[in-house]
Design a protein around this motif. Structure first.
Motif, PDB file in Angstrom:
ATOM      1  N   GLN A 182       0.819  -1.205   0.000  1.00 30.36           N
ATOM      2  CA  GLN A 182       0.000   0.000   0.000  1.00 30.36           C
ATOM      3  C   GLN A 182       0.861   1.266   0.000  1.00 30.36           C
ATOM      4  O   GLN A 182       0.382   2.351   0.309  1.00 30.36           O
ATOM      5  N   TYR A 237      -3.370   7.525  -9.088  1.00 27.63           N
ATOM      6  CA  TYR A 237      -4.829   7.533  -9.263  1.00 27.63           C
ATOM      7  C   TYR A 237      -5.373   6.108  -9.295  1.00 27.63           C
ATOM      8  O   TYR A 237      -6.403   5.804  -8.687  1.00 27.63           O
ATOM      9  N   LYS A 253      -4.270   3.785  -5.757  1.00 25.77           N
ATOM     10  CA  LYS A 253      -4.903   4.243  -4.514  1.00 25.77           C
ATOM     11  C   LYS A 253      -4.108   3.818  -3.273  1.00 25.77           C
ATOM     12  O   LYS A 253      -4.628   3.128  -2.390  1.00 25.77           O
ATOM     13  N   GLN A 260      -2.126   3.858   0.384  1.00 25.80           N
ATOM     14  CA  GLN A 260      -2.353   4.507   1.673  1.00 25.80           C
ATOM     15  C   GLN A 260      -1.246   5.517   1.975  1.00 25.80           C
ATOM     16  O   GLN A 260      -1.480   6.519   2.649  1.00 25.80           O
ATOM     17  N   LEU A 290      -6.650  15.246  -4.923  1.00 18.18           N
ATOM     18  CA  LEU A 290      -7.064  13.841  -4.943  1.00 18.18           C
ATOM     19  C   LEU A 290      -6.565  13.117  -3.694  1.00 18.18           C
ATOM     20  O   LEU A 290      -7.309  12.346  -3.070  1.00 18.18           O
ATOM     21  N   CYS A 291      -5.300  13.359  -3.321  1.00 19.37           N
ATOM     22  CA  CYS A 291      -4.730  12.702  -2.137  1.00 19.37           C
ATOM     23  C   CYS A 291      -5.463  13.130  -0.869  1.00 19.37           C
ATOM     24  O   CYS A 291      -5.718  12.307   0.023  1.00 19.37           O
ATOM     25  N   GLU A 330      -8.597  14.136  -0.710  1.00 24.27           N
ATOM     26  CA  GLU A 330      -9.934  13.541  -0.779  1.00 24.27           C
ATOM     27  C   GLU A 330      -9.919  12.075  -0.360  1.00 24.27           C
ATOM     28  O   GLU A 330     -10.837  11.601   0.325  1.00 24.27           O
ATOM     29  N   ARG A 331      -8.869  11.363  -0.730  1.00 30.11           N
ATOM     30  CA  ARG A 331      -8.778   9.930  -0.427  1.00 30.11           C
ATOM     31  C   ARG A 331      -8.161   9.646   0.941  1.00 30.11           C
ATOM     32  O   ARG A 331      -8.157   8.506   1.390  1.00 30.11           O
ATOM     33  N   THR A 363      -4.930   9.981   1.597  1.00 29.88           N
ATOM     34  CA  THR A 363      -3.609   9.392   1.366  1.00 29.88           C
ATOM     35  C   THR A 363      -2.559  10.120   2.200  1.00 29.88           C
ATOM     36  O   THR A 363      -2.486  11.352   2.184  1.00 29.88           O
TER      37      THR A 363
END
Length: 302
Positions: free
Chosen positions: A156, A236, A239, A241, A263-264, A266-267, A269
């Motif tokens: 991950q 992208y 995904k 961790q 994006l990071c 939002e996720r 990360t």
């Protein structure tokens, strides 16, 4: 080559005389034949010099690898990355010192706690230890002292180096899913999802009309910005961790940096980003500033 042509033009009378003496009926043809042969010799010499340079470069690279392996073999430092039972921390650095194996540490006594979802920006002058820190976190170099504790599973964690790796003679699918291969579960990723990642990265033009990412060849002429965008598309798709990024948007416009780090965020990360770009501070939660003298300052940004 213009010099060769001028020299032959000046020698034309002598060449013509030699042609007559050797019963050559067409002096012009004889001249052009000699010119063609000389040009071929020049090109062969050029290729030979190029090959010599390539061999010297390969030798230098091999010597560096051998030197690194010798240094690692003689190192008694603890393992670079160890698992920790404290799962409230994605990354925890305890009294960490980093530097090339066998050399004096560039950065010492680094203590850091990153919770899951934190985004750390690492800045500092050249030679301050930014790349050494990244190499230690990825396990390439052992720590000179202390420990680097990471609770995120290895599969991950995604690393995006400054110069994104582009596989040779590969399809877009192979480039996008790297470092995974056909043996990994991600290989079943559909062309629709791959196309979605390319569109997100602004690279949909890499797929020829009527083709798919699985069949489209990876272009060998990608610009530096396109290579970094393609590497970001890997993030992208995978995904992760935890992502370790080295100048990930140096060749891209500011809007793409906002897209990537948005994006990071939002996720959720966890990020450790090495960059000289001050504008990235607004896209991270913490900042680690190295002073180039072995010390640092750590502070929150949000």
């Amino acid at each position: 080559y213009l010099g060769i042509l001028a020299a032959f033009t000046a020698m034309l009378p002598a060449v013509a005389g030699a042609a007559v003496a050797n019963t050559v009926t067409d002096p012009t043809e004889y001249f052009l034949t000699c010119l063609h042969l000389l040009v071929n010799v020049g090109m062969a010499c050029k290729d030979l010099f190029g090959a010599t340079k390539a061999v010297a470069t390969a030798r230098a690279m091999a010597e560096r690898v051998v030197g690194l392996l010798d240094a690692l073999e003689g190192s008694t430092a603890p393992a670079a990355v160890a698992a920790t039972g404290d799962y409230t921390a994605a990354v925890q650095l305890a009294s960490l010192a980093v530097g090339a194996p066998g050399a004096a540490p560039l950065l010492s006594n680094l203590n850091l706690f990153l919770a899951h979802g934190d985004r750390l920006l690492v800045r500092g002058p050249n030679g301050a230890g930014k790349s050494s820190l990244l190499r230690t976190l990825t396990g390439i170099w052992p720590p000179a002292a202390g420990q680097a504790l990471i609770s995120v599973p290895t599969d991950q964690v995604l690393v995006l180096p400054q110069r994104a790796y582009m596989p040779l003679d590969a399809t877009l699918k192979e480039a996008l899913l790297y470092p995974d291969t056909k043996a990994d579960a991600s290989w079943s990723t559909s062309d629709e999802t791959l196309s979605e990642a390319l569109a997100w990265a602004g690279l949909e033009q890499l797929v020829p009309a009527g083709c798919t990412p699985s069949a489209a060849p990876l272009s060998a002429g990608l610009s530096g910005g396109e290579q970094q965008r393609l590497a970001a598309a890997r993030l992208y798709l995978h995904k992760p961790q935890l992502a370790l990024l080295d100048e990930p948007t140096a060749n891209c416009e500011p809007s793409f940096a906002s897209l990537l780090f948005g994006l990071c965020k939002e996720r959720g990360t966890t990020l450790i980003t090495i960059s000289h770009e001050l504008r990235l501070a607004d896209l991270h939660t913490h900042e680690l500033v190295l002073d180039g003298e072995g010390s640092y300052k750590l502070h929150g940004l949000q």
